[in-house]
Design an enzyme around this catalytic site. Structure first.
Site, PDB file in Angstrom:
ATOM      1  N   SER A   1       2.305   6.019  -1.332  1.00 38.70           N
ATOM      2  CA  SER A   1       2.950   5.828  -0.043  1.00 38.70           C
ATOM      3  C   SER A   1       3.326   4.350   0.119  1.00 38.70           C
ATOM      4  O   SER A   1       4.097   3.830  -0.673  1.00 38.70           O
ATOM      5  CB  SER A   1       2.047   6.326   1.081  1.00 38.70           C
ATOM      6  OG  SER A   1       2.748   6.448   2.286  1.00 38.70           O
TER       7      SER A   1
ATOM      8  N   ASP B   1       7.769  16.286   2.098  1.00 37.58           N
ATOM      9  CA  ASP B   1       7.073  15.116   2.625  1.00 37.58           C
ATOM     10  C   ASP B   1       7.726  14.633   3.923  1.00 37.58           C
ATOM     11  O   ASP B   1       8.922  14.375   3.963  1.00 37.58           O
ATOM     12  CB  ASP B   1       7.115  13.995   1.584  1.00 37.58           C
ATOM     13  CG  ASP B   1       6.096  12.902   1.849  1.00 37.58           C
ATOM     14  OD1 ASP B   1       5.803  12.647   3.028  1.00 37.58           O
ATOM     15  OD2 ASP B   1       5.610  12.310   0.879  1.00 37.58           O
TER      16      ASP B   1
ATOM     17  N   HIS C   1       3.359  15.137   1.896  1.00 37.86           N
ATOM     18  CA  HIS C   1       2.829  13.811   1.612  1.00 37.86           C
ATOM     19  C   HIS C   1       1.453  13.853   0.962  1.00 37.86           C
ATOM     20  O   HIS C   1       1.138  13.026   0.111  1.00 37.86           O
ATOM     21  CB  HIS C   1       2.762  13.012   2.915  1.00 37.86           C
ATOM     22  CG  HIS C   1       2.677  11.534   2.715  1.00 37.86           C
ATOM     23  ND1 HIS C   1       3.660  10.801   2.089  1.00 37.86           N
ATOM     24  CD2 HIS C   1       1.721  10.628   3.055  1.00 37.86           C
ATOM     25  CE1 HIS C   1       3.322   9.521   2.062  1.00 37.86           C
ATOM     26  NE2 HIS C   1       2.151   9.395   2.647  1.00 37.86           N
TER      27      HIS C   1
END
Length: 685
Positions: A537, A622, A657
């Site tokens: 991320s 995501d 995610h």
């Protein structure tokens, strides 16, 4: 499997102009998830990954089974008591999802299964059960379900006595809700359907259609999000509004759900605070008055405006005050000093205060689940890079502790004394001292031929504490050293550590990581040929930045769901999370931030040079970092890089995610990453 050549994405230039600056994005077309050409390209990347990694499949399976074999399959949580019931979650052998149950009054009572995640997940590629909210009379539960992995939950209500699922159904929520005292009214948060910003609080009455729910609060500022919760004292329902820099709250007595919420104190930019309730007072953990490491203040229930706040625990320059937990007789402070967690227990009457003793220099200690207000028992957790997680009950009066559970590492091969952990410090280019937590097997001898995996995150003030991982043992037992670099942008060394790694100081994050790598090499832990880096991320942004700036130091990187197209994303306020991120990265609609972002954005700074071997991962659904960011980045790297090193891109077409949802399926993703690293080291059988 027949070897196939890597995918070459079509080049379709799009001109992007801002502040008189022109950027050409050849792969902007990938932004459309509904475009068949986009899906075809992603599938071709997956096919190439499968082909290029085919020789590691047996190793992946072996790693998966090894990691799974360390997990106690029929495991259960330590029960905690709330409102007369003991609550327990457990896993059964072979099952992917937890079962949530409870026992009335005593632990010997009948086990009442509330939710079986395995049954609920049937027929879904992805499944996540959101926060459970039990009604005050213990008869009903609100629960949220996400089957897409975009963190958009459907709320429903279950009767815990007869198992009935009521017809009430609320779409596009954050997954949690808060009951009023009447056992028929609850409050919940909905998301903007496009940006996914949590922006509205509604009130729902059981048995009425969701369409008729009353809008209680709409957070109009698109740099803020909102949420709702109940104080531990159970007296108040609280609506919170938050941005990176600013907080605001509204309160309502839980026994008066149809009254109007009262503003606690109006928001002031740059002032953050959280509130807890005890007796006739509210207690505010706040950075007000330049208390960069936070202080604790208090005010009476009836006078909550800023002007009435009084000092309770003063600001300390060297100690970050992270949290406060309230009990009837004691309060517990969670502090951080010189990077280490400290738990301080204080009697309300002032007759006693003390710290829990911790000896190691690389450990994690934290306050656990403590919903009971009237108790002398503090539940806390402890682990380190060599010590499995423990759940401990500590009697704050007698000062006796009881280890309720220590994480079992199955397989009979793990012994704590077989591993070495330490904390070392690197000097950054500006003179700052950067701490690193290090762990390796006692039989591993650090040296220029020793493989080392360096991990970091480095954003949002999120601290990656030194933690135990059964999964990581698969690398340590094969001769890897593992290092967590506590770089600026996190909060390991206090709030200033975060402030020095954001906005127009963001490059400190990247430079710190590179300087830690240089230190590890200089001190003989590894070498350029055997050093690896991993981040996800915002940590994936870190990976993208460091390989643009210093690719020569790394033999390979793993970039998980990486945030790499910083400028374009931060200019697009229709993308989830963008507007709420301005205080972290800056607003590129202002030229100074635009120019600074562009100077480090991984996608914008890919150049014709050699890059390390790379594995990039993402999820099609995501909601945090859109799939097209890594997709475009990989395509540009393929176009420009001047080496023959591996560049693999693996897309989970069903996940978001957080990757796969099942506890074992997620291990398959880790096995792919570890197989990639071990293959580069020639350690694949």
């Amino acid at each position: 499997m027949t070897k196939i050549s890597f995918p070459q994405a079509k080049i379709q230039p799009k001109t992007l102009e801002k502040h008189g600056d022109v950027r050409i994005d050849d792969y902007y077309w990938m932004n459309d998830r509904e475009d068949a050409a986009v899906i075809a390209h992603l599938e071709s990347e997956n096919a190439y990954y499968e082909s290029a990694s085919a020789h590691t499949k047996n190793a992946q399976e072996s790693l998966y089974r090894e990691m799974k074999g360390r997990i106690k399959e029929d495991d259960s949580s330590v029960p905690y008591k709330s409102n007369g019931y003991w609550y327990i979650s457990r896993f059964e052998t072979g099952q992917q999802y937890p079962i949530y149950s409870r026992k009335k009054a005593v632990l010997t009572a009948k086990d009442e299964v509330m939710f079986n995640g395995n049954e609920m997940a049937e027929g879904h590629d992805f499944f996540n059960l959101g926060g459970l909210a039990i009604s005050p009379n213990n008869e009903l539960a609100v629960f949220g379900v996400d089957t897409v992995s975009r963190r958009q939950y459907t709320l429903q209500v279950k009767n815990l006595h007869d198992g009935t699922i009521y017809e009430d159904k609320i779409l596009n929520s954050t997954g949690s809700a808060v009951w009023a005292d009447d056992n028929r009214t609850f409050f919940y948060t909905k998301k903007d359907p496009v940006t996914l910003r949590a922006d509205k609080i509604y009130r729902h009455v059981l048995g009425t259609p969701a369409e008729s729910d009353e809008l209680i609060f709409h957070e109009q500022d698109d740099t803020f999000g909102t949420y709702v919760y109940k104080t531990k004292s159970k007296k108040y329902i609280v609506i919170g509004s938050y941005s990176t820099l600013t907080s605001e709250y509204q309160i309502l007595p839980a026994n008066r759900p149809y009254d109007k919420f009262r503003l606690f104190s109006p928001r002031k930019r740059g002032v953050e605070y959280s509130i807890a309730h005890y007796g006739e007072y509210f207690y505010m953990l706040t950075n007000r008055d330049d208390a960069i490491n936070f202080k604790l203040m208090k005010t009476k229930e009836s006078t909550t405006d800023f002007e009435h706040w009084e000092a309770f625990i003063p600001h300390r320059q060297e100690v970050l005050l992270e949290d406060v937990d309230m009990f009837k007789t004691f309060y517990v402070l969670s502090e951080r000093e010189n990077g280490l967690n400290k738990l301080k227990i204080v009697r309300w009457d002032g007759t006693d205060s003390y710290y829990l003793p911790f000896d190691s220099e690389t450990y994690t200690a934290y306050v656990g689940t403590n919903p009971d207000f009237d108790t002398e028992i503090l539940r806390y957790g402890y682990n380190s890079m060599t010590t499995p997680s423990s759940v401990i009950d500590f009697n704050m009066v007698t000062k006796e502790k009881e280890v309720k559970k220590e994480q079992e590492v199955m397989g009979n091969t793990f012994k704590k004394e077989h591993y070495i952990e330490k904390r070392i410090w690197a000097t950054a280019r500006d003179g700052a001292q950067i701490p690193m937590s290090v762990v390796y097997h006692k039989n591993t001898v650090p040296g220029k031929d020793t493989p080392l995996l360096q991990y970091a995150y480095g954003s949002y003030g999120a601290t990656i504490d030194p933690y135990f991982s059964t999964v990581r043992l698969s690398l340590l037992d094969r001769g890897f050293i593992f290092v967590i670099a506590h770089i600026r942008g996190g909060q390991y060394l206090g709030r200033s550590w975060y402030e020095e790694g954001k906005l127009l100081k963001k490059k400190h994050t990247f430079f710190d990581f590179i300087d830690c790598s240089k230190h590890l090499i200089a001190e003989g832990y590894s070498s350029n040929a055997h050093l690896y880096a991993m981040g996800g991320s915002a940590g994936g942004l870190l990976m993208g930045a460091v390989i643009n700036m210093a690719p020569q130091h790394y033999n390979g990187i793993v970039a998980q769901v990486p945030f790499v197209d910083v400028v374009t994303t931060m200019l697009d306020d229709s993308i989830p999370l963008t507007t709420g991120e301005y205080d972290e990265w800056g607003n590129p609609n202002e030229k100074v931030y635009y120019d600074y972002m562009k100077s480090y954005s991984p996608y914008d700074n890919v150049v014709a040079q050699s890059y390390p071997n790379m594995l990039v991962t993402t999820g099609l659904h995501d909601s945090q970092v859109q799939y097209f960011e890594p997709a475009k980045w990989v395509a540009k790297l393929r176009e420009l890089k001047e080496d023959a090193n591996l560049l693999l891109f693996n897309i989970n077409m069903e996940a978001g995610h957080g990757g796969a949802s099942g506890r074992f399926e997620s291990l398959r993703e880790v096995a792919k990453e570890y197989a990639f690293l071990l293959d580069l080291e020639g350690k694949i059988d």
